[in-house]
Scaffold this motif. Structure first.
Motif, PDB file in Angstrom:
ATOM      1  N   LYS A   1       0.858  -1.185   0.000  1.00 35.19           N
ATOM      2  CA  LYS A   1       0.000   0.000   0.000  1.00 35.19           C
ATOM      3  C   LYS A   1       0.891   1.230   0.000  1.00 35.19           C
ATOM      4  O   LYS A   1       2.087   1.142   0.297  1.00 35.19           O
ATOM      5  N   PRO A   2       0.359   2.390  -0.348  1.00 39.17           N
ATOM      6  CA  PRO A   2       1.182   3.604  -0.303  1.00 39.17           C
ATOM      7  C   PRO A   2       1.755   3.805   1.103  1.00 39.17           C
ATOM      8  O   PRO A   2       1.072   3.601   2.099  1.00 39.17           O
ATOM      9  N   SER A   3       3.023   4.178   1.158  1.00 40.00           N
ATOM     10  CA  SER A   3       3.718   4.333   2.430  1.00 40.00           C
ATOM     11  C   SER A   3       4.492   5.643   2.458  1.00 40.00           C
ATOM     12  O   SER A   3       4.863   6.173   1.418  1.00 40.00           O
ATOM     13  N   SER A   4       4.747   6.113   3.647  1.00 40.86           N
ATOM     14  CA  SER A   4       5.472   7.362   3.836  1.00 40.86           C
ATOM     15  C   SER A   4       6.943   7.068   4.122  1.00 40.86           C
ATOM     16  O   SER A   4       7.267   6.315   5.040  1.00 40.86           O
ATOM     17  N   LEU A   5       7.834   7.658   3.343  1.00 44.58           N
ATOM     18  CA  LEU A   5       9.278   7.545   3.547  1.00 44.58           C
ATOM     19  C   LEU A   5       9.756   8.841   4.187  1.00 44.58           C
ATOM     20  O   LEU A   5       9.513   9.929   3.652  1.00 44.58           O
ATOM     21  N   ARG A   6      10.415   8.713   5.328  1.00 48.15           N
ATOM     22  CA  ARG A   6      10.984   9.884   6.002  1.00 48.15           C
ATOM     23  C   ARG A   6      12.492   9.723   6.026  1.00 48.15           C
ATOM     24  O   ARG A   6      13.003   8.685   6.446  1.00 48.15           O
ATOM     25  N   VAL A   7      13.201  10.755   5.568  1.00 47.96           N
ATOM     26  CA  VAL A   7      14.667  10.777   5.570  1.00 47.96           C
ATOM     27  C   VAL A   7      15.077  12.014   6.359  1.00 47.96           C
ATOM     28  O   VAL A   7      14.635  13.115   6.057  1.00 47.96           O
TER      29      VAL A   7
END
Length: 118
Positions: free
Chosen positions: A58-64
């Motif tokens: 499913k769509p996911s949030s990537l945090r860098v």
């Protein structure tokens, strides 16, 4: 002659290990210590890219996020440049479902980098 006790030998060995890791990190550089996303990557004039492939259901949030003291960091998703940093950063991006290729390239980068996929 003085004999070291067992716990003193443990301190000596631990101290030498820390010393050798620190010296290697300072002298040779061009690598990172750590294995994101479980630990932060500590960069030492790093040039070697960090690559990961995700298969998302499913769509996911990537945090860098991290701090950059020298150099440049480039974030690429599926071979497209999404962002470049030359200072402290905290960036969030939504990834679509499917196979995503994350590539973080370093240009003589010194500092710390972390990422998470939520």
């Amino acid at each position: 002659m003085y004999k070291l006790k067992r716990w003193q030998w443990g301190l000596v060995i631990a101290g030498l290990l820390i010393y050798f890791i620190f010296i290697t990190f300072q002298v040779y550089g061009n690598f990172y210590l750590g294995y994101p996303p479980y630990t932060p990557a500590f960069l030492s004039h790093s040039k070697r890219p960090l690559e990961r492939t995700f298969v998302l259901e499913k769509p996911s949030s990537l945090r860098v996020w991290g701090t950059l003291k020298e150099g440049r960091i480039t974030l690429k998703i599926n071979d497209q440049i999404k962002r470049e940093w030359v200072d402290d950063f905290d960036y969030r991006l939504t990834l679509a479902a499917g196979t995503q290729n994350l590539r973080i390239e370093f240009a003589e980068a010194t500092g710390q980098l972390e990422y998470s996929l939520e």
